[in-house]
Design a protein around this motif. Structure first.
Motif, PDB file in Angstrom:
ATOM      1  N   SER A 172     -63.156-113.056  25.609  1.00  0.00           N
ATOM      2  CA  SER A 172     -62.891-113.268  27.030  1.00  0.00           C
ATOM      3  C   SER A 172     -62.510-112.006  27.775  1.00  0.00           C
ATOM      4  O   SER A 172     -62.568-111.962  29.002  1.00  0.00           O
ATOM      5  CB  SER A 172     -61.750-114.280  27.180  1.00  0.00           C
ATOM      6  OG  SER A 172     -60.535-113.717  26.704  1.00  0.00           O
TER       7      SER A 172
ATOM      8  N   PRO B 282     -68.837-116.238  30.892  1.00  0.00           N
ATOM      9  CA  PRO B 282     -68.192-116.270  32.207  1.00  0.00           C
ATOM     10  C   PRO B 282     -68.542-117.540  32.980  1.00  0.00           C
ATOM     11  O   PRO B 282     -69.636-118.100  32.829  1.00  0.00           O
ATOM     12  CB  PRO B 282     -68.749-115.031  32.891  1.00  0.00           C
ATOM     13  CG  PRO B 282     -70.074-114.794  32.232  1.00  0.00           C
ATOM     14  CD  PRO B 282     -69.904-115.224  30.808  1.00  0.00           C
TER      15      PRO B 282
ATOM     16  N   THR C  64     -64.482-116.814  36.656  1.00  0.00           N
ATOM     17  CA  THR C  64     -64.186-115.621  35.859  1.00  0.00           C
ATOM     18  C   THR C  64     -64.219-114.356  36.706  1.00  0.00           C
ATOM     19  O   THR C  64     -65.172-114.118  37.457  1.00  0.00           O
ATOM     20  CB  THR C  64     -65.195-115.483  34.703  1.00  0.00           C
ATOM     21  OG1 THR C  64     -65.128-116.652  33.879  1.00  0.00           O
ATOM     22  CG2 THR C  64     -64.886-114.254  33.844  1.00  0.00           C
TER      23      THR C  64
END
Length: 413
Positions: free
Chosen positions: A292, A319, A323
């Motif tokens: 992430s 994503p 995001t």
């Protein structure tokens, strides 16, 4: 008396491979002039074998493997190995086995000691498969009387039985402890504390490697009668070292045993060994993880790259509409730095499709959880397509508090 401390890395159920590892260690001890080679607790079946011990066919195979090792090691020095041994007693729906230290000498296997103190706390449940052994007598080897213990027998302080003291009273000049003691913070200092209480020369041989969720750190050692270190083997790797147990001049530097607080480097070693052995012993060719750009997944990526090699690790960035672009940038930069594979899969098409199909169901918790579950579907698709293991990137605080999504960010191992 020269004793070879042989900490090796057995695999549960791999009897042929475990016997070969033992044989190699015994041969190394022979070449170094050892009078005795000591291997870890339950090294023949691997520790902990758990309910496979309820299968009489497996127990019989372990006995045959132990006899095979004894025959093949006939020309070497005596060796003591951890294995299972029939107690000769019957218990309803219980294997009624001994967790045994078995002496291999002259091509034959003899019971040297059966574990008397069976732990049933934390990760241990040995009373499910084993019966407490009877008191054992010292065994004469190379002109010395040795008393044998199996792991918990040395940690007798709060038990009503005291095997180390009984063996000393029976004439043992030194004690030999076979162990499969899992790694945890500060555990070496606890082992040393218990090893010094009998106030006699002592050899402690611990397993190394990882089996499922348990990591064994090795770090076997020998002490003289004053509790001073004679030798310590390295942590988290196989090793064989010969020590003269009764030579008071062969002490090693004290700081090799007094470890102090657990360091981050030590924890990193343990975690890398856990991941590496889980994949190797389960024939998993590679690992995938969601990356992430945050601290948790970055830590897992670093461990995986070190444990498996960067060429066997693939990170996937997923994503969503929420995001921050910097998250993908950070994830990509880390992947490039580590040399691991990196893929980007946009979550939006799946997210939009889920909203279209599920409609009014996606409110509240359902809406909050859908992204995590869609990410898990993507990550598992990589694993199903390319093989291997999905590494979970949650942290223990989240798991302890229940801050996780079932079938979402709880996926993986």
């Amino acid at each position: 008396m020269k004793i070879a401390l042989a900490q090796i890395n057995p695999t549960i159920g791999d009897l042929e491979g475990n016997v070969d590892r033992c044989l190699a260690a015994i041969e190394e001890g022979r070449r170094a002039g050892a009078d005795l080679v000591v291997l870890p607790e339950m090294v023949i079946p691997g520790y902990p074998p758990r309910d496979i011990l309820c299968d009489p066919g497996f127990v019989e195979a372990v006995g045959e493997a132990t006899a095979d090792l004894a025959a093949r090691a006939r020309e070497g020095p005596p060796a003591v190995v951890g294995t299972v041994w029939p107690s000769g007693r019957h218990r309803f729906r219980h294997p009624a086995l001994y967790n045994a230290a078995v002496l291999l000498r002259g091509g034959e296997a003899h019971l040297a000691a059966a574990k008397r103190l069976l732990p049933t706390y934390d990760v241990f449940y040995e009373a499910r498969w084993f019966l407490p052994g009877p008191p054992s007598a010292p065994v004469e080897i190379a002109g010395r009387r040795l008393g044998f213990l199996v792991c918990e027998d040395l940690w007798d302080e709060e038990y009503p039985l005291h095997p180390p003291a009984e063996l000393r009273a029976a004439g043992a000049e030194a004690l030999v402890c076979l162990a499969a003691s899992p790694y945890r913070r500060g555990v070496l200092d606890r082992r040393l504390y218990h090893a010094r209480r009998p106030r006699c020369p002592l050899v402690y041989v611990n397993a190394c490697g990882a089996n499922d969720e348990l990591i064994f750190d090795g770090r076997s050692f020998a002490l003289d009668g004053e509790g001073r270190p004679l030798a310590r083997l390295p942590g988290f790797e196989e090793a064989v070292q010969v020590v003269d147990l009764l030579d008071k001049f062969s002490t090693c530097p004290t700081d090799r045993l007094e470890t102090g607080p657990t360091t981050e480097a030590e924890l990193f070693q343990a975690l890398c060994l856990g991941v590496a052995d889980f994949c190797r012993k389960n024939n998993l060719p590679r690992a995938c993880l969601g990356l992430s750009g945050g601290v948790d997944s970055a830590t897992v990526a670093v461990i995986a790259a070190e444990a498996l090699g960067p060429e066997r690790v693939t990170a996937i960035s997923i994503p969503s509409r929420y995001t921050d672009p910097r998250s993908v940038t950070s994830a990509r930069a880390l992947a490039e730095s580590l040399g691991i594979g990196f893929e980007v899969v946009d979550l939006e098409p799946l997210h939009a499709a889920a909203e279209a199909v599920l409609g009014d169901l996606l409110v509240g918790t359902a809406a909050e959880n859908v992204q995590a579950r869609l990410r898990a579907m993507i990550l598992m698709a990589f694993v199903n397509r390319y093989g291997g293991l999905l590494l979970n990137t949650s942290n223990k605080t989240e798991l302890s508090l229940g801050y996780a999504t079932l079938y979402g960010d709880m996926a993986g191992g």
